[in-house]
Design an enzyme around this catalytic site. Structure first.
Site, PDB file in Angstrom:
ATOM      1  N   SER A  18       0.863  -1.180   0.000  1.00 51.90           N
ATOM      2  CA  SER A  18       0.000   0.000   0.000  1.00 51.90           C
ATOM      3  C   SER A  18       0.897   1.226   0.000  1.00 51.90           C
ATOM      4  O   SER A  18       1.807   1.336   0.826  1.00 51.90           O
ATOM      5  CB  SER A  18      -0.876   0.001   1.256  1.00 51.90           C
ATOM      6  OG  SER A  18      -1.266   1.323   1.559  1.00 51.90           O
ATOM      7  N   HIS A  43      -1.514  -1.773  -4.252  1.00 50.41           N
ATOM      8  CA  HIS A  43      -2.769  -1.532  -3.531  1.00 50.41           C
ATOM      9  C   HIS A  43      -2.914  -0.022  -3.379  1.00 50.41           C
ATOM     10  O   HIS A  43      -2.126   0.626  -2.690  1.00 50.41           O
ATOM     11  CB  HIS A  43      -2.697  -2.231  -2.170  1.00 50.41           C
ATOM     12  CG  HIS A  43      -3.907  -2.034  -1.314  1.00 50.41           C
ATOM     13  ND1 HIS A  43      -5.027  -2.848  -1.385  1.00 50.41           N
ATOM     14  CD2 HIS A  43      -4.172  -1.122  -0.345  1.00 50.41           C
ATOM     15  CE1 HIS A  43      -5.920  -2.446  -0.500  1.00 50.41           C
ATOM     16  NE2 HIS A  43      -5.433  -1.393   0.137  1.00 50.41           N
ATOM     17  N   ASP A  45      -5.062   3.122  -2.167  1.00 51.09           N
ATOM     18  CA  ASP A  45      -6.104   3.470  -1.194  1.00 51.09           C
ATOM     19  C   ASP A  45      -6.798   4.773  -1.567  1.00 51.09           C
ATOM     20  O   ASP A  45      -6.205   5.851  -1.452  1.00 51.09           O
ATOM     21  CB  ASP A  45      -5.490   3.598   0.205  1.00 51.09           C
ATOM     22  CG  ASP A  45      -5.062   2.254   0.761  1.00 51.09           C
ATOM     23  OD1 ASP A  45      -5.919   1.374   0.906  1.00 51.09           O
ATOM     24  OD2 ASP A  45      -3.854   2.085   1.039  1.00 51.09           O
ATOM     25  N   MET A  47      -9.628   7.378  -0.607  1.00 49.03           N
ATOM     26  CA  MET A  47     -10.467   7.800   0.529  1.00 49.03           C
ATOM     27  C   MET A  47     -11.150   9.113   0.176  1.00 49.03           C
ATOM     28  O   MET A  47     -10.516  10.009  -0.382  1.00 49.03           O
ATOM     29  CB  MET A  47      -9.590   7.999   1.772  1.00 49.03           C
ATOM     30  CG  MET A  47      -8.796   6.776   2.160  1.00 49.03           C
ATOM     31  SD  MET A  47      -7.943   7.022   3.722  1.00 49.03           S
ATOM     32  CE  MET A  47      -6.928   5.537   3.784  1.00 49.03           C
ATOM     33  N   HIS A  78      -8.574   0.119  -3.573  1.00 44.82           N
ATOM     34  CA  HIS A  78      -9.311  -0.032  -2.317  1.00 44.82           C
ATOM     35  C   HIS A  78     -10.169   1.212  -2.154  1.00 44.82           C
ATOM     36  O   HIS A  78      -9.696   2.257  -1.709  1.00 44.82           O
ATOM     37  CB  HIS A  78      -8.325  -0.210  -1.153  1.00 44.82           C
ATOM     38  CG  HIS A  78      -9.019  -0.419   0.154  1.00 44.82           C
ATOM     39  ND1 HIS A  78      -8.355  -0.445   1.355  1.00 44.82           N
ATOM     40  CD2 HIS A  78     -10.334  -0.613   0.459  1.00 44.82           C
ATOM     41  CE1 HIS A  78      -9.229  -0.648   2.332  1.00 44.82           C
ATOM     42  NE2 HIS A  78     -10.434  -0.733   1.809  1.00 44.82           N
ATOM     43  N   MET A  80     -12.421   3.321  -0.441  1.00 44.55           N
ATOM     44  CA  MET A  80     -13.035   3.695   0.843  1.00 44.55           C
ATOM     45  C   MET A  80     -13.874   4.947   0.608  1.00 44.55           C
ATOM     46  O   MET A  80     -13.502   6.058   1.004  1.00 44.55           O
ATOM     47  CB  MET A  80     -11.938   3.903   1.888  1.00 44.55           C
ATOM     48  CG  MET A  80     -11.304   2.586   2.317  1.00 44.55           C
ATOM     49  SD  MET A  80      -9.770   2.798   3.221  1.00 44.55           S
ATOM     50  CE  MET A  80      -8.601   2.854   1.876  1.00 44.55           C
ATOM     51  N   MET A 149     -10.725  -6.354   6.413  1.00 38.38           N
ATOM     52  CA  MET A 149      -9.913  -5.278   7.011  1.00 38.38           C
ATOM     53  C   MET A 149      -9.427  -5.711   8.392  1.00 38.38           C
ATOM     54  O   MET A 149     -10.213  -6.204   9.208  1.00 38.38           O
ATOM     55  CB  MET A 149     -10.734  -3.995   7.145  1.00 38.38           C
ATOM     56  CG  MET A 149     -10.986  -3.245   5.846  1.00 38.38           C
ATOM     57  SD  MET A 149      -9.503  -2.810   4.922  1.00 38.38           S
ATOM     58  CE  MET A 149      -8.684  -1.652   6.027  1.00 38.38           C
ATOM     59  N   ASP A 183      -5.753  -6.463   5.038  1.00 37.56           N
ATOM     60  CA  ASP A 183      -5.236  -5.097   4.879  1.00 37.56           C
ATOM     61  C   ASP A 183      -5.290  -4.366   6.212  1.00 37.56           C
ATOM     62  O   ASP A 183      -6.375  -4.206   6.784  1.00 37.56           O
ATOM     63  CB  ASP A 183      -6.085  -4.368   3.826  1.00 37.56           C
ATOM     64  CG  ASP A 183      -5.621  -2.946   3.572  1.00 37.56           C
ATOM     65  OD1 ASP A 183      -4.481  -2.605   3.957  1.00 37.56           O
ATOM     66  OD2 ASP A 183      -6.401  -2.175   2.982  1.00 37.56           O
TER      67      ASP A 183
END
Ligand code: 5RP
Ligand code: FE2
Length: 230
Positions: A18, A43, A45, A47, A78, A80, A149, A183
């Protein structure tokens, strides 16, 4: 290097660093370094400041990253985000390979899964620590990957939550061919329990980024996962 083919076969041991806690101003070169060091996938992320109390980047950055890195690296998004359906097309257009949305954010899970498949991306569905494993079971046979998670989503560098391993064990038992990703707080000190529980896709942020030898950390984790899968 991993590719979409990975998801069509028996689960392989795959390490996906990540980049959340890397130098985001140097995103492409940070990713290149990790790929050279042996990362199987990246990976990424995303958000949105709503689903989680933090903000990172979106599809415009992913599109630039794809253009910098070329077609080969596998991008695991990922997501979020509060409205996962909103970003499916933009992410597919940006060159994402796997779109992992959170079950908690989805109003119509099956419709989101269908839209992701139609966009040409692989589908992942994730659950937060407070979400029961039972709630994801009805969708496990419809997706390419389930993400468990092991921290509360939102920030890198948090402490691994070992009780989440019960979810991984149950999923591996019921779905031997499913890709299972963990993760949050995963690194050399926590990889053993993840591997034993049956996880095959290992996200590791700070443990890889902060290491003086990211390649050695990733190789050692991959070997541990491989030993448990075979
Ligand atoms: O999704 C995430 C946080 O919400 C990150 O992927 C995760 O935290 C990775 O970083 P670390 O290994 O440092 O915990
Ligand atoms: Fe993540």
């Amino acid at each position: 290097m991993a590719c979409c083919r990975t998801f069509d076969h028996h689960p392989q041991p795959l390490i996906g660093p990540s980049i959340l806690n890397s130098n985001l101003a140097l995103l492409a070169s940070e990713c290149e370094k990790l790929l050279k060091a042996g990362a199987d996938y990246l990976h990424l992320d995303v958000m949105d400041g709503q689903f989680v109390p933090n903000l990172t980047f979106g599809h415009p950055v992913v599109k630039c990253l794809r253009s910098e890195l070329g077609p080969k690296p596998f991008f695991d998004m990922h997501m979020m985000v509060a409205c996962p359906e909103k970003w499916i097309e933009p992410m597919a257009d940006a060159g994402a390979n796997l779109y992992t949305f959170h079950l908690e954010a989805a109003s119509d899970v099956e419709s989101i899964i269908r839209k992701i498949k139609e966009s040409g991306m692989k589908v992942g569905v994730g659950i937060k620590p407070g979400t029961s494993v039972e709630s994801v079971l009805p969708y496990a046979s419809l997706v390419d990957m389930v993400l468990v998670m092991t921290v509360e989503p939102g920030f890198g560098g948090q402490k691994f939550m070992e009780p989440m391993m019960a979810k991984v064990e149950l999923l591996r038992k019921q779905f031997p061919k499913l890709n299972l990703e963990v993760d949050g707080g995963v690194g050399p000190t926590t990889i053993d329990v993840c591997a034993k529980a049956g996880a095959n896709m290992i996200v590791s942020g700070t443990a890889v980024i902060n290491s003086s030898d990211p390649g050695a950390v990733m190789n050692s984790m991959r070997e541990k996962v491989a030993a448990c899968l075979s």
